[in-house]
Write a protein that holds these residues in place. Structure first.
Motif, mmCIF file in Angstrom:
data_model
loop_
_atom_site.group_PDB
_atom_site.id
_atom_site.type_symbol
_atom_site.label_atom_id
_atom_site.label_comp_id
_atom_site.label_asym_id
_atom_site.label_seq_id
_atom_site.Cartn_x
_atom_site.Cartn_y
_atom_site.Cartn_z
ATOM 1 N N PHE A 106 0.834 -1.219 0.000
ATOM 2 C CA PHE A 106 0.000 0.000 0.000
ATOM 3 C C PHE A 106 0.859 1.255 0.000
ATOM 4 C CE2 PHE A 106 -2.053 3.387 2.429
ATOM 5 C CZ PHE A 106 -3.218 3.572 1.685
ATOM 6 N N VAL A 107 1.852 1.321 0.912
ATOM 7 C CA VAL A 107 2.671 2.539 0.976
ATOM 8 C C VAL A 107 3.636 2.631 -0.194
ATOM 9 C CG1 VAL A 107 2.478 2.742 3.469
ATOM 10 C CG2 VAL A 107 4.356 1.408 2.490
ATOM 11 N N ALA A 108 3.849 1.522 -0.930
ATOM 12 C CA ALA A 108 4.674 1.599 -2.130
ATOM 13 C C ALA A 108 3.942 2.325 -3.247
ATOM 14 C CB ALA A 108 5.075 0.198 -2.585
ATOM 15 N N VAL A 109 2.608 2.267 -3.256
ATOM 16 C CA VAL A 109 1.803 2.900 -4.309
ATOM 17 C C VAL A 109 1.245 4.229 -3.845
ATOM 18 C CG1 VAL A 109 -0.193 2.602 -5.824
ATOM 19 C CG2 VAL A 109 1.247 0.634 -5.252
ATOM 20 N N PHE A 110 0.717 4.276 -2.609
ATOM 21 C CA PHE A 110 0.059 5.479 -2.106
ATOM 22 C C PHE A 110 0.876 6.053 -0.947
ATOM 23 C CE2 PHE A 110 -3.174 2.452 -3.524
ATOM 24 C CZ PHE A 110 -3.755 3.174 -4.547
ATOM 25 N N HIS A 111 1.361 7.289 -1.138
ATOM 26 C CA HIS A 111 2.127 7.922 -0.069
ATOM 27 C C HIS A 111 2.362 9.386 -0.411
ATOM 28 C CE1 HIS A 111 5.735 7.886 -2.653
ATOM 29 N NE2 HIS A 111 5.369 6.652 -2.987
ATOM 30 N N PHE A 112 2.618 10.173 0.599
ATOM 31 C CA PHE A 112 3.033 11.565 0.410
ATOM 32 C C PHE A 112 4.499 11.592 0.000
ATOM 33 C CE2 PHE A 112 -0.880 12.262 2.448
ATOM 34 C CZ PHE A 112 -1.220 13.604 2.356
ATOM 35 N N PRO A 113 4.943 12.709 -0.578
ATOM 36 C CA PRO A 113 6.356 12.781 -0.991
ATOM 37 C C PRO A 113 7.289 12.636 0.202
ATOM 38 C CG PRO A 113 5.087 14.566 -1.981
ATOM 39 C CD PRO A 113 4.191 13.918 -0.975
ATOM 40 N N LEU A 114 8.475 12.160 -0.077
ATOM 41 C CA LEU A 114 9.488 11.999 0.950
ATOM 42 C C LEU A 114 9.939 13.374 1.431
ATOM 43 C CD1 LEU A 114 11.448 9.927 2.392
ATOM 44 C CD2 LEU A 114 13.067 10.471 0.549
ATOM 45 N N PRO A 115 9.950 13.623 2.750
ATOM 46 C CA PRO A 115 10.432 14.917 3.247
ATOM 47 C C PRO A 115 11.862 15.182 2.764
ATOM 48 C CG PRO A 115 9.339 13.698 4.998
ATOM 49 C CD PRO A 115 9.471 12.750 3.852
ATOM 50 N N TRP A 116 12.048 16.376 2.175
ATOM 51 C CA TRP A 116 13.350 16.664 1.560
ATOM 52 C C TRP A 116 13.571 18.174 1.534
ATOM 53 C CZ3 TRP A 116 16.417 12.657 0.849
ATOM 54 C CH2 TRP A 116 17.641 12.830 0.178
ATOM 55 N N ASP A 117 14.828 18.565 1.387
ATOM 56 C CA ASP A 117 15.171 19.985 1.247
ATOM 57 C C ASP A 117 15.032 20.372 -0.216
ATOM 58 O OD1 ASP A 117 16.000 22.545 1.581
ATOM 59 O OD2 ASP A 117 18.120 22.051 1.902
ATOM 60 N N GLY A 118 13.860 20.837 -0.571
ATOM 61 C CA GLY A 118 13.552 21.124 -1.956
ATOM 62 C C GLY A 118 12.757 19.983 -2.560
ATOM 63 N N PRO A 119 12.719 19.845 -3.857
ATOM 64 C CA PRO A 119 11.966 18.753 -4.486
ATOM 65 C C PRO A 119 12.577 17.408 -4.112
ATOM 66 C CG PRO A 119 12.460 20.473 -6.079
ATOM 67 C CD PRO A 119 13.256 20.805 -4.866
ATOM 68 N N PRO A 120 11.744 16.427 -3.719
ATOM 69 C CA PRO A 120 12.273 15.106 -3.343
ATOM 70 C C PRO A 120 12.865 14.406 -4.552
ATOM 71 C CG PRO A 120 9.889 15.031 -3.456
ATOM 72 C CD PRO A 120 10.271 16.481 -3.629
ATOM 73 N N PRO A 121 13.834 13.527 -4.346
ATOM 74 C CA PRO A 121 14.449 12.813 -5.484
ATOM 75 C C PRO A 121 13.438 11.889 -6.148
ATOM 76 C CG PRO A 121 15.193 11.897 -3.408
ATOM 77 C CD PRO A 121 14.429 13.127 -3.058
#
Length: 481
Positions: A187-202
């Motif tokens: 489930f979390v592999a398909v549905f999730h919020f972006p990874l917290p990151w400094d700027g746009p996530p990789p």
């Protein structure tokens, strides 16, 4: 006749200076009841408890202490709160702080509620422990949903509840939790919020994300199977040793009863001799037409019966552990161990022979112990359960060793199990009709305590085979040494 005795020198005489009551005046229902004296049966050693009975006495294993689960959850809550604080204030990454903080607070509140409402020593059963760990899995999935899914490095923590379940719970609960963890990972592999990151996530390639999901799923399955298998073997060994200890404790209690019987027979011998002497004097003094003559004869008969019973208690080596029978010949010990299982359904034959030309004529002797009796008894019990008509127990000896062989004319051991026989819960009947597969394990464990080497095999018979168990001791002891 009176019961008082006057001493004349060293002898004792009965006196007749008091009138007696006449039994003819009594009504018929008041007549003394005289029972015929039946032959005294030879004392028989009670059969040891079956392994199923021993298993029923063992405490059922289950669950984990609540204190352990609460402590693990406090560690998880502390780690989650620390990580969230570092990401929020240390790295200044942007992510949904309120849902994450609410999930961590909910886990802490439940933990606090458990500590306040339940004693720490409370043991949760299998289902309750599975629910406890299932909540931790769902809570971690909720956190990963708001913090990048399986691309979050902390997604590996999903393996922790599965590892705990595999080492403590039954197979059904492990399967359920493994399936739940696998579904949550998908489930979390398909549905999730972006990874917290400094700027746009990789942006990771899709094939790499699939590989992470596959490795996480396979790790969940592998850890669940591995931890459950190792823990189950440890639990089985613990249960088997507990059953062996229970069987040995029963044999030790029987030995204590034998010692108590011998001590009681010794202590009762002197007063019974006095009673017998007085009864015989009364028998000589009573006239032939005296109304009390039948009572006196009955008293003599019953005193003799008591003497016979006490004599049997002191000379039967199968129930006596007094000093005179602490060292017994090996064939006698074998018969004592096998006798409780000789119920007549299968013939049990006992053989003894020299295995070398220079072997002593008399068989070797051994200290009578509960390990020997319970171990050989279990082997004979198993043999009678598979034999068609006959079980043969043979004792052989040389100057260098003594051997006891238990053979039957049954179907024999399956070839695939020969290398595993003697391990706990290994049996062709394990799981059927309450059989636990502990008979050979208990016998082997107890006999090895006496210094024996136990071997399992088959023998050729006209019917097509038969099981054979050989128990051998080195350096036998003979009475002439």
């Amino acid at each position: 006749m009176c019961e008082a005795r006057s001493a004349c020198g060293s002898g004792e005489k009965l006196c007749h200076n008091r009138p007696m009551a006449v039994t003819e005046d009594l009504p018929p229902e008041a007549e003394p009841r005289r029972e015929s004296v039946s032959p005294v049966p030879s004392p028989r050693r009670p059969a040891p408890p079956t392994l199923e009975e021993i298993a029923g006495r063992l405490q059922s294993r289950g669950g984990v202490r609540l204190r352990s689960l609460v402590l693990i959850r406090w560690i998880a809550v502390a780690g989650q709160a620390f990580t969230a604080g570092v990401v929020t204030w240390g790295l200044a990454f942007s992510y949904p702080v309120i849902p994450v903080a609410a999930a961590i607070a909910l886990s802490a509140a439940l933990n606090l509620g458990f500590e306040l409402s339940q004693p720490g020593a409370t043991r949760l059963n299998d289902r309750e422990t599975a629910v406890f760990l299932g909540f931790d899995t769902l809570q971690l999935t909720f956190l990963l949903f708001f913090t990048g899914g399986i691309s979050n490095p902390f997604s590996l923590l999903m393996l922790a509840p599965v590892a705990i379940a595999g080492s403590t719970l039954g197979v059904r609960s492990v399967v359920v939790l493994s399936a739940l963890s696998t579904l949550c990972a998908g489930f979390v592999a398909v549905f999730h919020f972006p990874l917290p990151w400094d700027g746009p996530p990789p942006e990771l390639p899709p094939i790499y994300m699939v590989a992470i999901w596959a490795s996480l799923t396979l790790s969940i399955i592998l850890i669940a199977v591995y931890t459950w298998r190792v823990a189950e073997e440890a639990r089985q060994m613990g249960d088997a040793l507990a059953a062996a200890s229970a069987a040995l404790a029963h044999e030790q209690r029987m030995a204590s009863l034998g010692a108590l019987a011998a001590a009681a027979a010794h202590e009762l011998g002197s007063p019974l001799s006095t009673i017998s002497l007085v009864a015989r004097e009364m028998q000589r003094e009573v006239e032939h037409d005296d109304p009390l003559k039948p009572d006196v004869e009955l008293l003599v008969e019953q005193s003799e019966r008591c003497r016979t019973i006490l004599a049997r208690l002191t000379v039967d080596p199968t129930i006596d552990v007094s000093e005179a029978y602490s060292v017994v010949s090996v064939p006698t010990l074998v018969e004592a161990a096998a006798d409780p299982w000789d119920d007549g359904t299968v013939e049990i034959a006992y053989l003894q022979m020299q295995a070398a030309a220079d072997a002593p004529d008399a068989p070797p002797v051994m200290v009578r112990g509960p390990e020997f009796l319970q171990g050989i008894g279990n082997l004979v019990h198993n043999a009678t359960g598979f034999a068609r008509q006959r079980v043969t127990v043979t004792t052989r000896w040389t100057r260098d060793w003594v051997e006891v062989e238990v053979a039957d004319d049954g179907p024999g051991f399956p070839e695939m199990l020969l290398d595993e026989l003697g391990s706990p819960f290994v049996s062709t009947r394990a799981g059927s009709h309450g059989h636990m597969g502990l008979g050979t394990f208990i016998a082997k464990t107890l006999l090895e305590r006496t210094g024996a080497a136990v071997q399992f095999g088959n023998q050729p018979t006209p019917e097509g085979g038969g099981a054979r168990v050989t128990v051998r001791w080195r350096n036998p002891v003979f009475r002439d040494t």
